[in-house]
Design a protein around this motif. Structure first.
Motif, PDB file in Angstrom:
ATOM      1  N   ALA A 267       0.775  -1.291  -0.137  1.00  0.00           N
ATOM      2  CA  ALA A 267      -0.113   0.025  -0.087  1.00  0.00           C
ATOM      3  C   ALA A 267       0.909   1.287   0.053  1.00  0.00           C
ATOM      4  O   ALA A 267       0.524   2.246  -0.661  1.00  0.00           O
ATOM      5  N   ALA A 268       2.007   1.156   0.851  1.00  0.00           N
ATOM      6  CA  ALA A 268       3.012   2.346   0.524  1.00  0.00           C
ATOM      7  C   ALA A 268       3.691   2.657  -0.727  1.00  0.00           C
ATOM      8  O   ALA A 268       3.931   3.697  -0.863  1.00  0.00           O
ATOM      9  N   ILE A 269       4.057   1.527  -1.301  1.00  0.00           N
ATOM     10  CA  ILE A 269       5.000   1.626  -2.425  1.00  0.00           C
ATOM     11  C   ILE A 269       4.271   1.565  -3.855  1.00  0.00           C
ATOM     12  O   ILE A 269       4.744   1.989  -4.581  1.00  0.00           O
ATOM     13  N   ILE A 270       3.196   0.853  -3.931  1.00  0.00           N
ATOM     14  CA  ILE A 270       2.304   0.515  -5.113  1.00  0.00           C
ATOM     15  C   ILE A 270       1.047   1.231  -5.312  1.00  0.00           C
ATOM     16  O   ILE A 270       0.298   1.235  -4.387  1.00  0.00           O
ATOM     17  N   VAL A 271       0.688   1.839  -6.594  1.00  0.00           N
ATOM     18  CA  VAL A 271      -0.553   2.435  -6.824  1.00  0.00           C
ATOM     19  C   VAL A 271      -1.409   1.212  -7.295  1.00  0.00           C
ATOM     20  O   VAL A 271      -1.187   0.530  -8.182  1.00  0.00           O
ATOM     21  N   PRO A 272      -2.630   1.198  -6.715  1.00  0.00           N
ATOM     22  CA  PRO A 272      -3.382   0.315  -7.260  1.00  0.00           C
ATOM     23  C   PRO A 272      -3.710   0.338  -8.621  1.00  0.00           C
ATOM     24  O   PRO A 272      -3.860   1.221  -9.126  1.00  0.00           O
ATOM     25  N   ARG A 273      -4.216  -0.978  -9.431  1.00  0.00           N
ATOM     26  CA  ARG A 273      -4.544  -0.665 -10.740  1.00  0.00           C
ATOM     27  C   ARG A 273      -5.999  -0.301 -10.541  1.00  0.00           C
ATOM     28  O   ARG A 273      -6.658  -0.469  -9.699  1.00  0.00           O
ATOM     29  N   ALA A 274      -6.423   0.428 -11.757  1.00  0.00           N
ATOM     30  CA  ALA A 274      -7.676   1.127 -11.829  1.00  0.00           C
ATOM     31  C   ALA A 274      -8.806  -0.089 -11.390  1.00  0.00           C
ATOM     32  O   ALA A 274      -9.890   0.272 -10.749  1.00  0.00           O
ATOM     33  N   GLU A 275      -8.661  -1.222 -12.216  1.00  0.00           N
ATOM     34  CA  GLU A 275      -9.751  -2.196 -11.805  1.00  0.00           C
ATOM     35  C   GLU A 275      -9.727  -2.665 -10.174  1.00  0.00           C
ATOM     36  O   GLU A 275     -10.973  -3.221  -9.925  1.00  0.00           O
ATOM     37  N   ASP A 276      -8.858  -2.497  -9.657  1.00  0.00           N
ATOM     38  CA  ASP A 276      -8.850  -2.694  -8.227  1.00  0.00           C
ATOM     39  C   ASP A 276      -9.264  -1.620  -7.226  1.00  0.00           C
ATOM     40  O   ASP A 276      -9.512  -2.006  -6.289  1.00  0.00           O
ATOM     41  N   ASP A 277      -9.279  -0.614  -7.787  1.00  0.00           N
ATOM     42  CA  ASP A 277      -9.551   0.656  -6.967  1.00  0.00           C
ATOM     43  C   ASP A 277     -10.612   1.512  -7.828  1.00  0.00           C
ATOM     44  O   ASP A 277     -10.107   2.189  -8.565  1.00  0.00           O
ATOM     45  N   PRO A 278     -11.958   1.467  -7.204  1.00  0.00           N
ATOM     46  CA  PRO A 278     -12.815   2.239  -8.047  1.00  0.00           C
ATOM     47  C   PRO A 278     -12.847   3.664  -8.142  1.00  0.00           C
ATOM     48  O   PRO A 278     -13.176   4.264  -9.270  1.00  0.00           O
ATOM     49  N   ALA A 279     -12.035   4.241  -7.234  1.00  0.00           N
ATOM     50  CA  ALA A 279     -11.581   5.616  -7.545  1.00  0.00           C
ATOM     51  C   ALA A 279     -10.641   5.999  -8.280  1.00  0.00           C
ATOM     52  O   ALA A 279     -10.294   7.084  -8.720  1.00  0.00           O
ATOM     53  N   GLY A 280     -10.042   4.849  -9.036  1.00  0.00           N
ATOM     54  CA  GLY A 280      -8.969   5.041  -9.895  1.00  0.00           C
ATOM     55  C   GLY A 280      -7.463   5.248  -9.058  1.00  0.00           C
ATOM     56  O   GLY A 280      -7.691   5.416  -7.845  1.00  0.00           O
ATOM     57  N   PRO A 281      -6.407   5.118  -9.873  1.00  0.00           N
ATOM     58  CA  PRO A 281      -5.091   5.152  -9.354  1.00  0.00           C
ATOM     59  C   PRO A 281      -4.960   6.484  -8.637  1.00  0.00           C
ATOM     60  O   PRO A 281      -5.115   7.737  -9.251  1.00  0.00           O
ATOM     61  N   THR A 282      -4.639   6.773  -7.381  1.00  0.00           N
ATOM     62  CA  THR A 282      -4.222   7.873  -6.582  1.00  0.00           C
ATOM     63  C   THR A 282      -3.050   7.938  -6.064  1.00  0.00           C
ATOM     64  O   THR A 282      -2.725   6.807  -5.452  1.00  0.00           O
ATOM     65  N   GLY A 283      -2.541   8.813  -5.494  1.00  0.00           N
ATOM     66  CA  GLY A 283      -1.398   8.974  -4.798  1.00  0.00           C
ATOM     67  C   GLY A 283      -0.065   8.785  -5.315  1.00  0.00           C
ATOM     68  O   GLY A 283       0.953   8.817  -4.650  1.00  0.00           O
ATOM     69  N   ALA A 284       0.007   8.599  -6.510  1.00  0.00           N
ATOM     70  CA  ALA A 284       1.452   8.385  -7.282  1.00  0.00           C
ATOM     71  C   ALA A 284       2.005   9.920  -7.505  1.00  0.00           C
ATOM     72  O   ALA A 284       3.223   9.893  -7.715  1.00  0.00           O
ATOM     73  N   GLY A 285       1.285  10.975  -7.521  1.00  0.00           N
ATOM     74  CA  GLY A 285       1.923  12.093  -8.169  1.00  0.00           C
ATOM     75  C   GLY A 285       2.884  11.952  -9.535  1.00  0.00           C
ATOM     76  O   GLY A 285       2.423  11.269 -10.449  1.00  0.00           O
ATOM     77  N   PHE A 286       4.109  12.346  -9.446  1.00  0.00           N
ATOM     78  CA  PHE A 286       5.030  12.217 -10.565  1.00  0.00           C
ATOM     79  C   PHE A 286       5.652  10.730 -10.407  1.00  0.00           C
ATOM     80  O   PHE A 286       6.198  10.439 -11.585  1.00  0.00           O
ATOM     81  N   ALA A 287       5.326   9.944  -9.457  1.00  0.00           N
ATOM     82  CA  ALA A 287       6.349   8.800  -9.382  1.00  0.00           C
ATOM     83  C   ALA A 287       5.959   7.871 -10.449  1.00  0.00           C
ATOM     84  O   ALA A 287       7.053   7.203 -11.088  1.00  0.00           O
TER      85      ALA A 287
END
Length: 117
Positions: free
Chosen positions: A59-79
């Protein structure tokens, strides 16, 4: 490059890291070493510690896939984009840039990936 770092680089190439490959590798390694140390030092080891730590580290290092997170990928910024570009540079052998320019670009991409927000 260690096997763990190669795995993190593959995740980074997909644009799914919240930080640089190096930092993600260090966090994953620290979590693993911590779990092993904790389990070995206990007279009655709780094996659920391993699963809970893995989930927390992911959870700290990986952005969830869109299909795993209904809200879509969040929290990655520029990473995510920074690590995907770095992986592309590393695998395609970009010849338009000098070795010094590639080194600088890699450093800048790592810095962007490791900057909060």
């Amino acid at each position: 490059m260690s096997e763990l770092e190669r795995m993190m680089a593959r995740v980074g190439a997909l644009g799914r890291l919240r930080m640089s490959v190096e930092r993600a590798t260090a966090i994953m390694h620290a979590g693993g070493v911590g779990v092993v140390t904790t389990l070995l030092s206990s007279s009655a080891p709780d094996l659920t510690v391993s699963e809970a730590t893995r989930r927390a580290v992911f959870a700290a290092i990986i952005v969830p896939r869109a299909e795993d997170d209904p809200a879509g990928p969040t929290g990655a910024g520029f990473a995510g984009p920074a690590m995907a570009l770095r992986a592309a540079l590393d695998t395609t052998g970009a010849t338009a840039l000098s070795p010094g320019e590639l080194l600088l670009l890699r450093e800048l991409l790592d810095r962007l990936a490791d900057t909060p927000g």
